[in-house]
Design an enzyme around this catalytic site. Structure first.
Site, PDB file in Angstrom:
ATOM      1  N   CYS A   1      13.443 -21.497 -12.684  1.00 14.23           N
ATOM      2  CA  CYS A   1      14.261 -22.256 -13.630  1.00 14.23           C
ATOM      3  C   CYS A   1      15.000 -23.360 -12.884  1.00 14.23           C
ATOM      4  CB  CYS A   1      15.250 -21.343 -14.356  1.00 14.23           C
ATOM      5  SG  CYS A   1      16.443 -20.579 -13.246  1.00 14.23           S
TER       6      CYS A   1
ATOM      7  N   CYS B   1      17.422 -22.381 -10.137  1.00 11.40           N
ATOM      8  CA  CYS B   1      16.810 -22.087  -8.829  1.00 11.40           C
ATOM      9  C   CYS B   1      16.748 -23.363  -8.001  1.00 11.40           C
ATOM     10  CB  CYS B   1      15.398 -21.534  -9.001  1.00 11.40           C
ATOM     11  SG  CYS B   1      15.293 -20.035  -9.989  1.00 11.40           S
TER      12      CYS B   1
ATOM     13  N   CYS C   1      -8.535  -8.110  31.181  1.00  7.95           N
ATOM     14  CA  CYS C   1      -7.250  -7.428  31.386  1.00  7.95           C
ATOM     15  C   CYS C   1      -6.139  -8.179  30.676  1.00  7.95           C
ATOM     16  CB  CYS C   1      -6.930  -7.301  32.873  1.00  7.95           C
ATOM     17  SG  CYS C   1      -6.481  -8.863  33.648  1.00  7.95           S
TER      18      CYS C   1
ATOM     19  N   CYS D   1      -5.562 -11.843  31.545  1.00  4.40           N
ATOM     20  CA  CYS D   1      -6.489 -12.777  30.897  1.00  4.40           C
ATOM     21  C   CYS D   1      -5.953 -13.170  29.524  1.00  4.40           C
ATOM     22  CB  CYS D   1      -7.868 -12.136  30.742  1.00  4.40           C
ATOM     23  SG  CYS D   1      -8.610 -11.550  32.274  1.00  4.40           S
TER      24      CYS D   1
ATOM     25  N   ASP E   1      13.155  -1.711  -7.240  1.00  7.49           N
ATOM     26  CA  ASP E   1      13.219  -2.331  -8.551  1.00  7.49           C
ATOM     27  C   ASP E   1      12.894  -1.238  -9.572  1.00  7.49           C
ATOM     28  OD1 ASP E   1      13.372  -4.495 -10.430  1.00  7.49           O
ATOM     29  OD2 ASP E   1      11.200  -4.334 -10.616  1.00  7.49           O
TER      30      ASP E   1
END
Length: 884
Positions: free
Chosen positions: A81, A84, A151, A154, A575
């Site tokens: 909206c 926001c 390894c 590297c 929620d």
């Protein structure tokens, strides 16, 4: 047609809601709010003229106009909206360095003018995300399969090179999977450039990257294992002969031409079967660095060459030691490859789940095609026992589908026309026709594979320290080895006293050897006994196994960081609708107080108004009216008031449906108020119905709890985790539901846009907070929480919106996710402990001569394998919730 300068909508000048004259130009507006916003600050609105074109907005490039300011346009996701947009805009305007900011709700973009000296784009992104919204990612991510790494050093070399490359935003290299995960700005670099960066470090990028979902992944691992096994087999035969001859020569009798035979047998072991190791060493040294293979090469090749001195003058032979070091190294490499193959089984299994072909209907006839040729909209025929080829919706037939590959649940799910079907699930009985809705990389299975790969390619924060140590470890070991040799030569008496003390109980100690020989043995032992690989494998192998187990149980973990964070979570916020409850509310009670109406008439009017709403509670009223076969009217002048309710003109009457906030001044009597209290105390949502400004009655809607909600909440509380519920319902209803499910804290009457504020308030109060929601409507709150957990079913989940995604819709999955995260992090800590413990004990023992190089290289190989095996033990962890 003119364009509204605020929202960009086309406006007919004759029907415009307003107009303004600005610098001789008449501007038209679609509504009074746009005109008001423009009039308040015309220059800020017109900043949008500097914004990039639509096709350029995807990259959100920073443009620098004349002067010292820069302008950037960022796409924003999650705004629902205009308020926001205002909250984001205000946050930007209050930031030092931001000169002007305009957030356009219609285009969902923010245009910001800022001082590039004080701010950069990444800071602006953080400010926006700090308001609870998400800046749409404009970067690209690629997974590169790298060949040649042996390894941790590297992996560090490749990772640092990628991180320094232009345009790379983030890069991490996983030694266990041999995959580099790189996020980059597509406007500055591309995959080909990244390949060159990797090649510049001496390694190569395999064209079939993990991103391609290569079906031959298992074959590649088998080939790698076969190669390691072959090298080991070739080396073992001459090595066994050498070891046997050595025991006879030293313990029983001298063998003629012993040194010549050992040298001939040892040459192929050290220089042919050990060539891949030496090749890696030379490549590393050529690029100015040292890796684990450099230590093995220095511990084998020079001793072999030094051992040849016995043919020219009296000296100790080091050839036996050199061959043993290479052989043990090959043993360790074979076991490591085998264990890593087992650890990566999750991806292999997921890759094998997909269907290879599909039968689609073409011109009324069935045609079998490769799965790659299926397109959206194709109707697929799925017979009993066959896999659903790709995600789709059932258009004909009914059956039960085994969705265990997605949810971990073995019970088939009944399906009929209109239901979604997940690709790679198995049709148990009944012929189905499924319309393809997602194909290729967009399918549910592809998203799961990508998420598992991302988790395996991520890093746990605790790994950062280990990475820093690993980057310095090999050079440090080289220095320690050299120092050890020199110290032995300078102070032989001190070291001799130590090995003489240990001689009675350590069989490999030989006090009769000369000081030079002992100094070489000690230096070589330090070289071959150190093990950065164990440190480098500690996190990746645990993440490989943990993410795989999660995928098998319907728990998708996006990153290693989430695993470390969730172990310290204090409170989990749920929620209500769709998370604690089924998300399918039904009408339970209708109470009428107006003499002119009965239950059916009241429900018909309320449903007519709610037919214009998309809210689940409104749809429940509509469904309730349809279930009674009631007539519905078309609503006129429909209006939704957020957090209050809805209103419309229905059949010539003004009807309002909603909470008491909407009904202020509507003459609510005590009888109706008492009835509402009673219903709310029963955990029902009571909605008032007001007709022509007179309260006519109340309709109650209830959403039933999920079967396992109570047990899951109880399990979390027993684990010491506090729980809370966030809901838009009033406090009485919220508390009634919370009491029923066992949740201790209720955040009631929270509007959608206020959820972020409540999460932040809770974080300030208790610390680390996790949020569990549907992953779609709760995206800003999930982002604001320390850990966002999206819960849903099948293809309905928004996988991208969370740190952890739960494929099943039940709450017991939350318990499973936490137990899995805790078990995985526990394994990571154990791996690091053993790696540190091994190096901390082994190197000092080698320095003082108590650990022979032959024993050391065996222990070194075992330490790496032990880390992988320990991670594999994670499969035995009890992560399923004890929920009935």
């Amino acid at each position: 047609m003119a364009k509204d300068p605020v929202c960009g909508m086309d406006v007919d000048p004759e029907r415009a809601a307003g107009k303004s004259l600005y610098k001789g130009e008449t501007l038209y507006f679609c509504n009074p709010n746009c005109k008001k916003k423009f009039d308040s600050d015309p220059e800020a609105v017109l900043l949008l003229k500097f914004a990039p074109r639509d096709e350029e907005l995807q990259r959100a490039e920073v443009k620098t106009p004349p002067g010292k300011s820069s302008i950037v346009t960022l796409p924003i996701d999650g705004m629902s909206c205009s308020s926001c947009a205002s909250s984001v805009e205000n946050a930007l305007k209050q930031t030092d360095g931001v000169k002007k900011a305009v957030v356009n709700f219609a285009t969902e973009k923010a245009t910001i003018e800022f001082d590039p000296v004080e701010l950069d784009k990444s800071t602006l992104v953080k400010i926006i995300e700090g308001t609870g919204y998400r800046v749409t990612k404009t970067s690209e991510k690629v997974l590169l399969a790298i060949a040649g790494m042996t390894c941790a050093s590297c992996a560090q070399t490749v990772e640092k090179a990628l991180q320094r490359a232009e345009g790379v935003l983030e890069a991490s290299v996983n030694l266990a999977t041999e995959i580099a995960t790189v996020e980059f700005d597509a406007g500055l670099t591309n995959k080909e450039s990244l390949d060159k960066v990797v090649e510049g470090t001496g390694y190569s990028v395999v064209e079939k990257s993990a991103e391609a979902k290569d079906r031959g992944k298992g074959d590649e691992d088998l080939l790698r294992l076969a190669k390691a096994k072959r090298l080991l087999g070739y080396a073992l035969v001459p090595e066994i002969v050498i070891m046997g001859m050595m025991m006879v020569n030293f313990m029983i009798t001298d063998i003629p031409f012993y040194n010549i035979i050992v040298a001939l047998l040892g040459f192929p072991i050290v220089f042919i079967f050990g060539w891949p190791t030496h090749k890696s060493s030379l490549r590393a040294l050529r690029h100015g660095r040292a890796n684990m293979d450099v230590l093995i090469s220095l511990g084998s090749a020079p001793p072999y060459l030094m051992g040849l001195a016995v043919f020219f003058f009296p000296a100790a032979s080091f050839i036996e030691m050199a061959t043993t070091i290479v052989t043990f190294h090959l043993v360790g490499r074979y076991l490591e490859v085998k264990a890593k193959g087992r650890a990566s089984q999750a991806i292999k299994k997921l890759l094998q789940l997909g269907a290879k072909t599909a039968r689609i209907v073409v011109d009324g006839a069935e045609k079998e095609v490769a799965i790659e040729d299926v397109r959206e909209g194709d109707v697929m025929v799925v017979r009993p026992g066959e896999k659903v080829p790709t995600d789709g919706v059932i258009v004909e037939g009914r059956s039960a589908i085994d969705e265990s590959m997605a949810t971990g649940e073995s019970m088939p799910v009944k399906k009929e026309a209109g239901d979604n079907a997940i690709g790679a699930t198995i049709n148990q009985n009944g012929l189905l026709k499924v319309k393809a809705t997602k194909v290729g990389k967009d399918t549910f299975l592809s998203q799961v594979i990508r998420m598992v790969e991302e988790c395996q390619g991520s890093k746990v924060p605790i790994q950062e320290f280990a990475d820093r140590v690993t980057s310095y470890m090999v050079p440090t070991v080289l220095l320690i080895a050299l120092s050890t040799t020199v110290l032995w030569l300078l102070f032989p008496g001190f070291f001799m006293s130590i090995i003489m003390w240990a001689d009675p109980f350590l069989p490999w100690i030989n006090t009769e050897l000369g000081p030079v020989t002992l100094a070489v043995y000690a230096g070589v032992a330090v070289l071959v006994i150190s093990c950065p690989c164990a440190l480098g494998l500690g996190t990746p192998t645990a993440l490989m196994v943990g993410s795989g187990i999660g995928a098998e149980n319907g728990v998708l973990i996006r990153s290693g960081e989430a695993i470390q964070t969730i172990k310290d979570v204090h409170t989990i916020v749920f929620d209500k609708t769709g998370t604690l409850t089924r998300g399918k509310p039904e009408v339970t009670d209708i109470f009428v107080v107006h003499n002119g109406y009965d239950e059916d008439k009241l429900l018909s009017l309320a449903a007519s108004v709610e037919s214009g709403s998309e809210h689940p509670l409104g749809q429940a009223i509509v469904n309730g009216a349809r279930a009674r076969s009631l007539d519905l009217f078309s609503p006129l002048d429909f209006e939704a008031k957020i957090g209050k309710g809805v209103s419309a003109s229905v059949g010539g009457k003004e009807v309002m449906v909603g909470s008491t906030k909407l009904m202020e001044g509507a003459g609510l009597d005590s009888i109706l108020d008492n009835e509402m209290r009673r219903l709310e105390e029963e955990a029902k949502t009571a909605m008032l119905v007001v007709i022509d400004n007179v309260a006519a009655g109340v309709i109650a809607v209830a959403d039933t709890l999920k079967d396992d909600s109570i047990e899951a909440i109880k399990a979390l509380e027993q684990m010491g985790i506090k729980t809370a519920m966030i809901t838009g319902d009033n406090k009485r209803t919220g508390e009634a539901i919370a009491q029923k499910v066992g949740i201790g804290r209720v955040l009631a009457e929270v509007l959608p846009e206020q959820k972020v504020v409540e999460i932040r308030r809770l974080q300030a109060e208790v610390g680390i907070v996790a949020m569990v929601g549907d992953g779609i409507n709760d995206a800003p709150a999930l982002k604001a929480a320390n850990i966002g957990i999206a819960i849903g079913t099948g293809t309905d989940i928004a996988i991208e919106s969370s740190d952890i995604t739960l494929i099943r819709g039940d709450l017991s999955s939350v318990v499973t996710a936490i137990k899995l995260s805790q078990a995985t992090f526990r394994k990571i800590k154990q791996n690091y402990f053993w790696a540190w413990f091994y190096n901390g004990v082994a190197i000092p023992l080698a320095m003082v001569g108590l650990l022979h190089a032959m024993v050391g290289v065996g222990a070194m190989s075992f330490s790496s394998v032990n880390v992988v095996w320990n991670s594999l033990r994670l499969r035995k962890a009890k992560i399923r919730a004890d929920v009935k």
